[in-house]
Design a protein around this motif. Sequence first.
Motif, mmCIF file in Angstrom:
data_model
loop_
_atom_site.group_PDB
_atom_site.id
_atom_site.type_symbol
_atom_site.label_atom_id
_atom_site.label_comp_id
_atom_site.label_asym_id
_atom_site.label_seq_id
_atom_site.Cartn_x
_atom_site.Cartn_y
_atom_site.Cartn_z
ATOM 1 N N SER A 108 0.848 -1.190 0.000
ATOM 2 C CA SER A 108 0.000 0.000 0.000
ATOM 3 C C SER A 108 0.887 1.245 0.000
ATOM 4 O O SER A 108 2.113 1.165 0.167
ATOM 5 C CB SER A 108 -0.893 0.000 1.238
ATOM 6 N N GLU A 109 0.268 2.406 -0.163
ATOM 7 C CA GLU A 109 1.038 3.654 -0.095
ATOM 8 C C GLU A 109 1.746 3.784 1.255
ATOM 9 O O GLU A 109 2.920 4.196 1.320
ATOM 10 C CB GLU A 109 0.115 4.851 -0.312
ATOM 11 N N ASP A 110 1.058 3.430 2.330
ATOM 12 C CA ASP A 110 1.674 3.506 3.661
ATOM 13 C C ASP A 110 2.843 2.539 3.784
ATOM 14 O O ASP A 110 3.865 2.855 4.407
ATOM 15 C CB ASP A 110 0.635 3.214 4.747
ATOM 16 N N GLN A 111 2.702 1.335 3.200
ATOM 17 C CA GLN A 111 3.789 0.361 3.263
ATOM 18 C C GLN A 111 4.991 0.805 2.437
ATOM 19 O O GLN A 111 6.135 0.604 2.835
ATOM 20 C CB GLN A 111 3.285 -1.009 2.801
ATOM 21 N N TRP A 112 4.737 1.421 1.274
ATOM 22 C CA TRP A 112 5.843 1.992 0.503
ATOM 23 C C TRP A 112 6.584 3.041 1.325
ATOM 24 O O TRP A 112 7.815 3.072 1.361
ATOM 25 C CB TRP A 112 5.325 2.615 -0.790
ATOM 26 N N ASP A 113 5.821 3.894 1.997
ATOM 27 C CA ASP A 113 6.455 4.919 2.836
ATOM 28 C C ASP A 113 7.299 4.286 3.935
ATOM 29 O O ASP A 113 8.404 4.760 4.231
ATOM 30 C CB ASP A 113 5.390 5.827 3.463
ATOM 31 N N GLN A 114 6.789 3.213 4.538
ATOM 32 C CA GLN A 114 7.532 2.571 5.620
ATOM 33 C C GLN A 114 8.838 1.965 5.110
ATOM 34 O O GLN A 114 9.899 2.123 5.732
ATOM 35 C CB GLN A 114 6.674 1.482 6.271
ATOM 36 N N VAL A 115 8.778 1.248 3.970
ATOM 37 C CA VAL A 115 9.987 0.637 3.410
ATOM 38 C C VAL A 115 11.012 1.713 3.044
ATOM 39 O O VAL A 115 12.207 1.585 3.353
ATOM 40 C CB VAL A 115 9.641 -0.233 2.182
ATOM 41 N N LEU A 116 10.561 2.765 2.396
ATOM 42 C CA LEU A 116 11.476 3.835 2.008
ATOM 43 C C LEU A 116 12.010 4.576 3.221
ATOM 44 O O LEU A 116 13.175 5.000 3.239
ATOM 45 C CB LEU A 116 10.775 4.795 1.050
ATOM 46 N N ASP A 117 11.177 4.738 4.249
ATOM 47 C CA ASP A 117 11.634 5.400 5.475
ATOM 48 C C ASP A 117 12.764 4.618 6.136
ATOM 49 O O ASP A 117 13.813 5.175 6.468
ATOM 50 C CB ASP A 117 10.481 5.551 6.460
ATOM 51 N N VAL A 118 12.554 3.327 6.336
ATOM 52 C CA VAL A 118 13.526 2.521 7.072
ATOM 53 C C VAL A 118 14.778 2.260 6.246
ATOM 54 O O VAL A 118 15.907 2.377 6.740
ATOM 55 C CB VAL A 118 12.891 1.193 7.536
ATOM 56 N N ASN A 119 14.600 1.900 4.969
ATOM 57 C CA ASN A 119 15.729 1.457 4.154
ATOM 58 C C ASN A 119 16.489 2.592 3.485
ATOM 59 O O ASN A 119 17.617 2.386 3.036
ATOM 60 C CB ASN A 119 15.249 0.486 3.070
ATOM 61 N N LEU A 120 15.892 3.772 3.416
ATOM 62 C CA LEU A 120 16.547 4.889 2.729
ATOM 63 C C LEU A 120 16.536 6.181 3.539
ATOM 64 O O LEU A 120 17.593 6.735 3.837
ATOM 65 C CB LEU A 120 15.866 5.134 1.370
ATOM 66 N N ARG A 121 15.355 6.673 3.870
ATOM 67 C CA ARG A 121 15.295 7.992 4.503
ATOM 68 C C ARG A 121 15.978 8.004 5.858
ATOM 69 O O ARG A 121 16.500 9.041 6.287
ATOM 70 C CB ARG A 121 13.834 8.448 4.629
ATOM 71 N N GLN A 165 16.015 -7.638 -6.507
ATOM 72 C CA GLN A 165 15.525 -8.809 -5.789
ATOM 73 C C GLN A 165 14.255 -9.337 -6.437
ATOM 74 O O GLN A 165 13.268 -8.608 -6.545
ATOM 75 C CB GLN A 165 15.238 -8.439 -4.326
ATOM 76 N N ILE A 166 14.291 -10.556 -6.874
ATOM 77 C CA ILE A 166 13.073 -11.172 -7.406
ATOM 78 C C ILE A 166 12.006 -11.166 -6.318
ATOM 79 O O ILE A 166 12.259 -11.512 -5.169
ATOM 80 C CB ILE A 166 13.362 -12.607 -7.888
ATOM 81 N N GLY A 167 10.807 -10.731 -6.692
ATOM 82 C CA GLY A 167 9.673 -10.800 -5.788
ATOM 83 C C GLY A 167 9.364 -9.529 -5.024
ATOM 84 O O GLY A 167 8.199 -9.223 -4.792
ATOM 85 N N SER A 168 10.370 -8.777 -4.633
ATOM 86 C CA SER A 168 10.145 -7.681 -3.693
ATOM 87 C C SER A 168 10.458 -6.334 -4.322
ATOM 88 O O SER A 168 11.610 -5.918 -4.398
ATOM 89 C CB SER A 168 11.002 -7.874 -2.438
ATOM 90 N N ALA A 169 9.424 -5.632 -4.749
ATOM 91 C CA ALA A 169 9.608 -4.328 -5.385
ATOM 92 C C ALA A 169 10.121 -3.295 -4.392
ATOM 93 O O ALA A 169 11.083 -2.573 -4.668
ATOM 94 C CB ALA A 169 8.298 -3.858 -6.004
ATOM 95 N N GLY A 170 9.474 -3.220 -3.226
ATOM 96 C CA GLY A 170 9.859 -2.220 -2.240
ATOM 97 C C GLY A 170 11.291 -2.391 -1.767
ATOM 98 O O GLY A 170 12.047 -1.418 -1.632
ATOM 99 N N TYR A 171 11.677 -3.630 -1.519
ATOM 100 C CA TYR A 171 13.037 -3.905 -1.064
ATOM 101 C C TYR A 171 14.051 -3.530 -2.141
ATOM 102 O O TYR A 171 15.044 -2.849 -1.871
ATOM 103 C CB TYR A 171 13.160 -5.388 -0.709
ATOM 104 N N SER A 172 13.783 -3.944 -3.379
ATOM 105 C CA SER A 172 14.717 -3.661 -4.470
ATOM 106 C C SER A 172 14.873 -2.164 -4.697
ATOM 107 O O SER A 172 15.987 -1.652 -4.812
ATOM 108 C CB SER A 172 14.243 -4.327 -5.763
ATOM 109 N N VAL A 173 13.758 -1.467 -4.775
ATOM 110 C CA VAL A 173 13.802 -0.031 -5.051
ATOM 111 C C VAL A 173 14.521 0.713 -3.937
ATOM 112 O O VAL A 173 15.390 1.563 -4.183
ATOM 113 C CB VAL A 173 12.374 0.519 -5.242
ATOM 114 N N SER A 174 14.187 0.407 -2.700
ATOM 115 C CA SER A 174 14.791 1.124 -1.571
ATOM 116 C C SER A 174 16.276 0.810 -1.433
ATOM 117 O O SER A 174 17.076 1.686 -1.073
ATOM 118 C CB SER A 174 14.054 0.801 -0.267
ATOM 119 N N LYS A 175 16.666 -0.421 -1.741
ATOM 120 C CA LYS A 175 18.083 -0.782 -1.626
ATOM 121 C C LYS A 175 18.907 -0.184 -2.776
ATOM 122 O O LYS A 175 20.062 0.208 -2.575
ATOM 123 C CB LYS A 175 18.244 -2.295 -1.564
ATOM 124 N N HIS A 176 18.327 -0.117 -3.988
ATOM 125 C CA HIS A 176 19.004 0.619 -5.051
ATOM 126 C C HIS A 176 19.232 2.068 -4.621
ATOM 127 O O HIS A 176 20.311 2.644 -4.845
ATOM 128 C CB HIS A 176 18.162 0.596 -6.336
#
Length: 273
Positions: free
Chosen positions: A102-115, A148-159
């Motif tokens: 969800s939009e909130d989950q995208w924000d959480q992944v980007l917050d923790v892994n990048l921001r 990462q196969i399968g995980s869009a949020g993880y791949s995007v935030s780690k890039h």
Amino acid sequence: MKIQGRTAVVTGGGGGIGSAVARGLVHRGARVVVADLDDAAAERVAAEIDSAHPGTAVAEGGDVARTEVIERLIARAAAEFGPVDMYFANAGIAGAPGLDLSEDQWDQVLDVNLRAHIRAARLLVPGWAERGDGCFVSTASAAGLLTQIGSAGYSVSKHAAVGFAEWLAVTYGGSGVHVSCLCPMGVETALLREGERSGGRLGAAATRAVTSAGEVLTPATVAAGVLAAVEEERFLILPHPEVLDMYRRKGSDYDRWLRGMQRYQESLLDGES
């Protein structure tokens, strides 16, 4: 970079790579604030370290993606041990597989892994540049180089985490600030198995992609490599050396690499059925 005598903050320090890095830092003569969203886990790791090396570790709980929590970590370190010399932005989350976030989950992944990395760097790096000394270590992933196969949020935030670490190194490396970026494949942590636990085919494929691509390492092995790289002032930390070959193949023929990844994903999904 000399580790002995330094003051360090390690996020995600309540387990996995973070706890192993915290232990390794103290073993090399540093003092450390162990930070984790799980207060009890952070307290347990800090207590274990401090019992073996009195006066070297304290714990702080909280969401390390929040600026006010990072400020608290820095203040606690300064009060206990002195100004922060080293910051290990290690906390990370995977998020749901596919496009299910969800939009909130995208924000959480980007917050923790990048921001979280950006916010910590904003508070620390300018001061380090002024004094000509400091160390920022970003835990990214091989997914930040290879996807990462399968995980869009993880791949995007780690890039993005790799990109931010590169930018820090380019912009502040000439001012005495050392930057390292950790990009492992499989490490035996709770995060490794999240895809399997998601209950979906794509999530299960994500876990199998990592566990079948190379050796699954222990956190202690990865931490030893991290600290060696810091001492040698190397930017890219690859506990799995084969990642470099994969990265070179990707860059040499992007379309061929994409077709190969598509076939690999299909084989992982077919293997489940």
